[in-house]
Design a protein around this motif. Structure first.
Motif, mmCIF file in Angstrom:
data_model
loop_
_atom_site.group_PDB
_atom_site.id
_atom_site.type_symbol
_atom_site.label_atom_id
_atom_site.label_comp_id
_atom_site.label_asym_id
_atom_site.label_seq_id
_atom_site.Cartn_x
_atom_site.Cartn_y
_atom_site.Cartn_z
ATOM 1 N N SER A 208 -40.460 59.527 15.566
ATOM 2 C CA SER A 208 -39.643 60.147 16.611
ATOM 3 C C SER A 208 -39.000 61.450 16.159
ATOM 4 O O SER A 208 -39.042 62.466 16.864
ATOM 5 C CB SER A 208 -38.546 59.180 17.063
ATOM 6 O OG SER A 208 -39.088 57.933 17.402
ATOM 7 N N LEU A 273 -34.794 56.869 21.119
ATOM 8 C CA LEU A 273 -35.356 58.072 20.492
ATOM 9 C C LEU A 273 -36.651 58.492 21.169
ATOM 10 O O LEU A 273 -36.881 59.683 21.423
ATOM 11 C CB LEU A 273 -35.595 57.813 19.005
ATOM 12 C CG LEU A 273 -34.340 57.725 18.129
ATOM 13 C CD1 LEU A 273 -34.682 57.119 16.775
ATOM 14 C CD2 LEU A 273 -33.699 59.093 17.948
ATOM 15 N N LEU A 415 -27.394 57.007 20.890
ATOM 16 C CA LEU A 415 -28.745 57.538 21.088
ATOM 17 C C LEU A 415 -29.224 57.281 22.521
ATOM 18 O O LEU A 415 -29.871 58.134 23.132
ATOM 19 C CB LEU A 415 -29.710 56.891 20.095
ATOM 20 C CG LEU A 415 -29.460 57.166 18.606
ATOM 21 C CD1 LEU A 415 -30.428 56.348 17.746
ATOM 22 C CD2 LEU A 415 -29.585 58.648 18.286
ATOM 23 N N THR A 536 -34.042 55.558 12.239
ATOM 24 C CA THR A 536 -33.104 56.346 13.043
ATOM 25 C C THR A 536 -32.710 57.577 12.235
ATOM 26 O O THR A 536 -32.905 57.623 11.017
ATOM 27 C CB THR A 536 -31.829 55.543 13.369
ATOM 28 O OG1 THR A 536 -31.207 55.135 12.141
ATOM 29 C CG2 THR A 536 -32.143 54.314 14.214
ATOM 30 N N TRP A 583 -35.045 64.706 11.547
ATOM 31 C CA TRP A 583 -33.889 65.102 12.365
ATOM 32 C C TRP A 583 -33.169 66.281 11.720
ATOM 33 O O TRP A 583 -32.687 67.186 12.413
ATOM 34 C CB TRP A 583 -32.947 63.919 12.552
ATOM 35 C CG TRP A 583 -32.009 64.085 13.699
ATOM 36 C CD1 TRP A 583 -30.671 64.292 13.628
ATOM 37 C CD2 TRP A 583 -32.330 64.069 15.096
ATOM 38 N NE1 TRP A 583 -30.137 64.398 14.887
ATOM 39 C CE2 TRP A 583 -31.133 64.254 15.810
ATOM 40 C CE3 TRP A 583 -33.514 63.905 15.812
ATOM 41 C CZ2 TRP A 583 -31.079 64.294 17.196
ATOM 42 C CZ3 TRP A 583 -33.462 63.939 17.197
ATOM 43 C CH2 TRP A 583 -32.260 64.136 17.872
#
Length: 678
Positions: A208, A273, A415, A536, A583
């Protein structure tokens, strides 16, 4: 025997409340008991939807003889990794350092001083595949403790010293520049699976955060290679068994490299996500597939994971009753040709088997198949496909459902707030924006206290005992900032500021490094600090992005500088391990692009205001922030980005600024769109 888990809020701990094991929750009292008895602690860490956690519980923790031995020689402590990610992180680091691998259930033996000395994950009830049985492990550890205690203490001390030496050295941090991001793209290209999408081999996880980086990199540089990797991966996942072709939503990962057979548990964080990724992929490409998957995933979250309090539950189990009294992984989701025919009739059953790739041999176990869309070139009757899906979904809902972990985790709900707010805004679904707002209200009303501190979890309207960790503050702030951009309600921006103030005051080192726990949190054998993204965004990279966005809204140099210092870790990791800092790479793209600051001013009821606002939200400029307000209103005066922004000739107006320079204001959506594309 006294099992002390019945008063806990964690569904995972409550699953073990009736075990014959004398479980303690993680607490100082458990270690006091170990000191009093002079025995080691067995630390068992898992989570409610973990398949192998259930297996080990059934084989060992529900067994009277095993439990009796365990109670006699150890103080057993059970931890929900989702409720106490700090405890999980510290001991998982030790497990991985000692064994080269990790996973759940995690099994660690500790001294009464909480120092680890022996590690493992799942242990079977009898020796197999080179693994000792759980009872053999217990025997060996108990013998070592009673006969070689000094040796055990030496091992434990050495492990703790080794962990302490792993602290991140962080000197003169600078965010990555174009060269480092280009190197990261090159490394991702090397690891890209051009045939099946995604990165690496099996098991294959949804990437993601790397996808967010690729979409932002394309937007900033025009790189067609970045966009193609994102597009191909999104399409392959959407066609694969990892995606629920009937009910929407994604499973945790694929056990194979082709996305065919998933590990069937469905996690809130994956779906939040990926919902956002597919919405952003649609924004970049206009893909009908991306639009469909974003909306179906959003609807799955609201329908299957929504709680009565307005939040979102953590997960659905992989396992369920197969209808014959057996608890089996994937039983709720898989089909045989005969089952399709039974529901759909002969003609539609045969058609559905071809459409979904259901064969007599099966793609899963015992001749069953996971539904996919294997033929990308197949032209199908859309109305027939919709009818078949609807009938199969209705039939599937009659099957025994997987259990749900209805614990609300602050970070994951943050999220979900961001994903639902943006998806609702893009696709004119105000119900999704309202679902995001309801979850945000739960987080701010229940989880957040008056001192700016957030509780990690809640269940049935009661907060858990675990303190929020960095990812909770960062992801909730990210969600509230996204919700503000969609609604223009300045209270969400203000609350994000409160959370980020706590990040700066209690989680940030003077050199700019970040810690996963607050400076006044419970002291463990090591203060956890992990900047890498896994399932995550890490708290570190999530905080960097949220700080950057907040600085763009408010003009705060303090928040901007903190974000840039935090992104120094990305400069170090990006060229070597881009898959595990995605990220952070996405946040670094926003730094290089500005990020752009877009203010839309005008009466809320004026259609022109809505058109400009929608144009701004659909901008692909990396990390762009959008503020919305009526000139002179209290909310507009409360948001620095909206101050001193008059209407242009009495019309709704958009302002775009970047790197302390602003374009001419415009009332023309086409001019605004061109400005945001350049």
């Amino acid at each position: 025997m006294v099992n002390r888990l019945s008063d806990e809020t964690s569904p995972y701990l409550l699953q073990h409340a009736d075990n014959p094991v004398d479980w303690w929750p993680w607490s100082e009292a458990a270690f006091d008991e170990a000191r009093r008895r002079g025995v080691p602690v067995l630390l068992s860490v898992g989570y409610a939807s973990c398949h192998w956690c259930h297996v080990m519980a059934h084989e060992s923790f529900e067994d009277e003889a095993t439990a009796g031995y365990l109670n006699a020689h150890f103080v057993p402590v059970k931890v929900d990794r989702e409720e106490r990610p700090d405890v999980d992180a510290v001991y998982m680091e030790a497990v991985q350092a000692a064994t080269g691998q990790g996973g759940w259930p995690m099994t660690v033996f500790l001294t009464p001083a909480a120092e680890p000395f022996y590690f493992g994950t799942y242990f079977p009830p009898a020796p197999r595949h080179g693994m000792p049985s759980f009872r053999q492990v217990l025997d060996g550890v108990a013998t070592a403790w009673s006969e070689r205690r000094e040796e055990v203490a030496d091992v434990a001390g050495r492990i703790v010293r080794d962990l302490a030496a792993r602290s991140i050295r962080y000197e003169q941090p600078q965010p990555p520049g174009p060269e480092e991001l280009a190197s990261a793209l090159l490394e991702l290209t090397r690891e890209f699976d051009a045939e099946r999408g995604g990165f690496g081999g099996s098991p294959k996880f949804p990437p993601s955060m790397a996808l967010e980086f690729l979409l932002r990199h394309h937007a900033r540089t025009g790189s067609e290679g970045a966009l193609e990797m994102a597009r191909a991966t999104c399409e392959s996942m959407a066609r694969g068994g990892i995606y629920d072709q009937l009910g929407g939503g994604f499973a945790r990962y694929s056990v194979d490299a082709g996305w065919v057979v998933p590990h069937f548990e469905k996690m809130l964080y994956d779906n939040a996500l990926l919902c956002r990724v597919y919405a952003h992929a649609w924004r970049s490409t206009g893909s009908d597939m991306a639009r469909r998957v974003a909306l179906e995933t959003a609807d799955f979250m609201v329908r299957e994971l929504g709680t009565p309090q307005g939040g979102f539950a953590s997960a659905l189990d992989a396992d369920s009753d197969d209808g014959n009294g057996r608890h089996s992984e994937g039983a709720y989701y898989v089909w045989t040709p005969g089952q399709l025919t039974e529901v759909l009739g002969e003609e539609d059953g045969q058609w559905a088997a071809g459409y979904f790739g259901v064969t007599d041999e099966g793609t899963f176990e015992e001749g069953a198949s996971v539904l996919q869309l294997p033929d990308a070139t197949q032209l199908s009757d859309a109305s027939r496909a919709a009818s078949v899906r609807e009938r199969l979904l209705r039939a599937r809902e009659q099957r025994p459902r997987p259990a749900r972990d209805d614990k609300v985790v602050a970070a994951w709900n943050g999220l979900a707030v961001a994903a639902l707010a943006e998806t609702g805004a893009y696709f004119d679904r105000p119900d999704l924006v309202e679902a995001a707002s309801a979850a945000a209200r739960l987080l701010t009303d229940l989880h957040l206290n008056g001192d700016g501190r957030i509780a990690r979890t809640s269940r049935d309207g009661t907060t858990g005992s675990g303190a929020g960790v960095l990812e909770d503050y960062a992801d909730v702030a990210e969600g509230l900032l996204g919700l503000y951009s969609v609604t223009g309600e300045a209270g969400w921006l203000d609350t994000a500021g409160v959370l980020l103030e706590t990040v700066l005051d209690h989680f940030t080192d003077p050199d700019g490094a970040l810690f996963d726990t607050a400076d006044d949190a419970e002291a463990l054998i090591r203060r956890p600090q992990d900047p890498t993204d896994s399932s995550t965004p890490s708290g570190w990279t999530a905080a960097a992005q949220a700080l950057l966005s907040y600085a763009a809204y408010t003009g705060s140099s303090r928040h901007r500088e903190a974000a840039e210092r935090a992104l120094g870790i990305v400069r170090a990791l990006a060229p070597r391990a881009p898959r595990f800092i995605g990220w952070g790479l996405a946040a670094a793209e926003a730094v290089l692009d500005g990020p752009r600051e877009i203010a839309v001013v005008g009466p809320h009821a004026d259609p022109g205001t809505g058109t400009l606002h929608r144009t701004a939200l659909l901008a692909t400029a990396p990390g762009a922030v959008v503020a919305l307000g009526e000139p002179g209103s209290p909310e507009a005066l409360d948001v620095p980005l909206l101050r001193d922004r008059p209407l242009l000739d009495g019309n709704p107006t958009a302002y775009v600024c970047r790197n302390f320079t602003c374009d001419a204001p415009t009332a023309d959506p086409e001019v605004l769109e061109r400005s945001l594309r350049s």
